[in-house]
Design a protein around this motif. Structure first.
Motif, PDB file in Angstrom:
ATOM      1  N   GLU A  28      -7.458  11.469  -0.193  1.00  0.00           N
ATOM      2  CA  GLU A  28      -6.216  11.439  -1.021  1.00  0.00           C
ATOM      3  C   GLU A  28      -5.047  11.699  -0.322  1.00  0.00           C
ATOM      4  N   LEU A  54      -2.021   9.144   0.680  1.00  0.00           N
ATOM      5  CA  LEU A  54      -0.575   9.257   0.009  1.00  0.00           C
ATOM      6  C   LEU A  54       0.513   9.275   1.048  1.00  0.00           C
ATOM      7  N   LEU A 112       0.846   5.372   2.349  1.00  0.00           N
ATOM      8  CA  LEU A 112       1.559   4.588   1.551  1.00  0.00           C
ATOM      9  C   LEU A 112       2.827   4.172   1.963  1.00  0.00           C
ATOM     10  N   ARG A 127      -6.498   4.233   4.642  1.00  0.00           N
ATOM     11  CA  ARG A 127      -6.709   3.429   3.671  1.00  0.00           C
ATOM     12  C   ARG A 127      -8.160   2.885   3.701  1.00  0.00           C
ATOM     13  N   LEU A 136       4.286   1.221   0.166  1.00  0.00           N
ATOM     14  CA  LEU A 136       4.975   1.255  -0.950  1.00  0.00           C
ATOM     15  C   LEU A 136       6.229   2.169  -0.428  1.00  0.00           C
ATOM     16  N   VAL A 148       7.797   6.607  -2.015  1.00  0.00           N
ATOM     17  CA  VAL A 148       6.922   6.987  -2.627  1.00  0.00           C
ATOM     18  C   VAL A 148       7.029   8.421  -2.865  1.00  0.00           C
ATOM     19  N   LEU A 157     -10.237  -0.738  -2.915  1.00  0.00           N
ATOM     20  CA  LEU A 157      -9.712   0.452  -3.049  1.00  0.00           C
ATOM     21  C   LEU A 157     -10.720   1.307  -3.705  1.00  0.00           C
ATOM     22  N   GLN A 174      -8.634   6.843  -4.091  1.00  0.00           N
ATOM     23  CA  GLN A 174      -7.359   6.287  -3.640  1.00  0.00           C
ATOM     24  C   GLN A 174      -6.767   5.567  -4.733  1.00  0.00           C
ATOM     25  N   ALA A 232      -2.975   6.148  -6.282  1.00  0.00           N
ATOM     26  CA  ALA A 232      -1.886   5.045  -6.332  1.00  0.00           C
ATOM     27  C   ALA A 232      -1.383   4.761  -7.603  1.00  0.00           C
ATOM     28  N   LEU A 273       0.385  -2.223  -8.420  1.00  0.00           N
ATOM     29  CA  LEU A 273      -1.025  -1.751  -8.234  1.00  0.00           C
ATOM     30  C   LEU A 273      -2.043  -2.985  -7.853  1.00  0.00           C
ATOM     31  N   LEU A 313      -1.357  -3.918  -4.342  1.00  0.00           N
ATOM     32  CA  LEU A 313      -1.809  -3.199  -3.270  1.00  0.00           C
ATOM     33  C   LEU A 313      -3.060  -3.303  -3.122  1.00  0.00           C
TER      34      LEU A 313
END
Length: 333
Positions: free
Chosen positions: A94, A98, A101, A158, A198, A201, A297, A301, A305, A322, A325
Motif C-alpha cells: 500500500e 501510494l 500514484l 503497482r 494521479l 494525491v 488492481l 491497492q 486508490a 478509479l 486507473l
C-alpha cells in the motif's frame, strides 16, 4: 558520487525481541540499518533519515502519508539521485503504491524490508537493503516508477502483493511477475511497467472510510447494507472468480451507489482481472448496478486508490477516475 537517501520506517528489518515471548518490535533507526550494510554500500553516498519506527501492520493513513511526504521531500532536493524506503512487509504494497500514484520523477524510489528480525543470525534485512541501494543507484532504474527490491527480485509497486507470510521472498506480482533482478552489484531489467499517474494525491484521506467486504457462498445483502450504517464513503467487494458476487450481495450494490457510496469490485483470486462475464447476480449485474471493476488492481491497492480519490473528488468523479486507473487508461479531464 551517487547520492541515495535511506528512509527508515521500522518493520521487521528494524525489529528485535527484548524478552523471550515478547515478540519482535521495530527498534532500529536508519543509522543502525546503514551500519549493518558494512562495505556493501561502498561507492554510494548514503544518507539516512528516520521517518517512523513501527511495525507496518499498525500503520494508518497518517503514517502512509508520512512515508509519501518524506519521499517527496527528498526528491525536492536536486542533489539526490534516488530514495530507498525500509518498510514493514505487511503493508508495504500500500505504501509503495501510494507513492507510485504521483511519482512522475524519473529518479528511483525503492522499497524493501525483511522477513527475519534484525537480531536473528540469519536476518535477511542487510542483503535486501544492499539490493535496494544498488537498484536506486542504477541508471537502468530511472523512469520505472516506484520499485520493490526483495529477495533478489525487483517488482513494480503497482501490482505487487505479499504472497507468502514467512518465505524469504514474500512478494509476487501474479500477473506481470518481476521486472528485474539484482545479483551482487549488478542490476538488470527486462520490463518497463505501464503506469497511470494521479496528480495530485497529497489530499488528506485520514477521514475517508473505505471498507472491505468479502463474499462467501450464500452471502446475502446484509454485509453491504451494514456499510451504510457505518457511514462509509466506499467499499471494496471481494468477489469470486472474475468478480462475481452472490446475487444477494449484488442486490445491495444499487442501494449503496444510490446513497453516494463508491462500490469497487475486486476478486479473491490471486491472478487475473475482474471481468464482466456472468449475469445472474455476477459481475455483469454488479457493474450495471454501479460497481467499479478493479481490473488487475489487487484489493489492498484498490482500496487505497478509492480512499485517495474520494478525498479529492465527489463520488461520481472518484468512481470515474478509479475505473480509468484500474483499466490502465488516464482519465479524461
Amino acid at each position: 558520487m551517487t547520492r541515495i537517501v535511506l528512509l527508515a520506517t521500522g518493520g521487521t528489518i528494524a525489529s528485535r525481541t527484548s524478552a523471550p515471548g515478547s515478540g519482535a518490535v521495530a527498534r532500529d533507526g536508519a543509522g543502525v540499518l546503514r551500519a549493518g550494510l558494512g562495505h556493501r554500500a561502498a561507492g554510494v553516498d548514503l544518507e539516512t533519515v528516520d521517518v517512523l519506527r513501527g511495525n507496518s501492520f499498525a500503520f494508518g493513513p497518517a503514517e502512509q502519508r508520512a512515508v509519501a511526504d518524506a519521499v517527496r521531500a527528498q526528491l525536492a532536493r536536486p542533489e539526490v539521485d534516488g530514495v530507498v524506503v525500509a518498510h514493514g512487509t505487511d503493508t508495504l504494497e500500500e505504501s509503495a503504491f501510494l507513492v507510485d500514484l504521483a511519482h512522475g520523477d524519473p529518479r528511483p524510489v525503492v522499497f524493501t524490508g525483511a522477513q527475519r528480525a534484525a537480531d536473528l543470525p540469519d536476518a535477511d534485512g542487510p542483503a535486501n537493503l544492499a539490493d535496494a541501494v544498488a537498484v536506486a543507484a542504477s541508471p537502468a532504474a530511472r523512469g520505472r516508477g516506484v520499485l520493490v527490491a526483495f529477495g533478489g527480485s525487483v517488482f513494480a509497486a503497482r501490482g505487487v502483493r505479499k504472497a507468502h507470510t514467512l518465505a524469504l521472498q514474500p512478494f509476487a506480482d501474479p500477473d506481470a511477475g518481476a521486472i528485474g533482478a539484482v545479483r551482487g552489484d549488478a542490476v538488470a531489467f527486462w520490463a518497463r511497467p505501464d503506469r497511470v499517474l494521479l496528480d495530485p494525491v497529497d489530499a488528506r484521506f485520514d477521514d475517508v472510510r473505505v471498507e472491505v467486504v468479502a463474499a462467501w457462498p450464500g452471502a446475502d445483502a446484509a454485509p453491504l447494507r451494514a456499510v451504510l450504517d457505518r457511514a462509509a464513503h466506499g467499499v471494496v467487494l471481494v468477489a469470486f472468480g472474475a468478480g462475481n458476487p452472490t446475487p444477494g450481495l449484488t442486490s445491495a450494490i444499487g442501494e449503496l451507489t444510490a446513497a453516494g457510496v463508491l462500490v469497487a469490485l475486486g476478486t479473491r483470486v490471486a491472478a487475473g482481472p475482474v471481468a464482466a462475464i456472468y449475469g445472474g447476480g455476477g459481475a455483469v449485474d454488479a457493474g450495471a448496478a454501479g460497481a467499479v471493476p478493479l481490473g488487475r488492481l489487487g484489493v489492498a491497492q484498490g482500496r487505497l486508490a478509492a480512499a485517495v480519490l474520494l478525498a479529492q473528488h465527489p463520488v461520481e468523479e472518484a468512481a470515474r477516475r478509479l475505473a480509468a486507473l484500474a483499466s490502465g487508461e488516464p482519465a479524461a479531464p
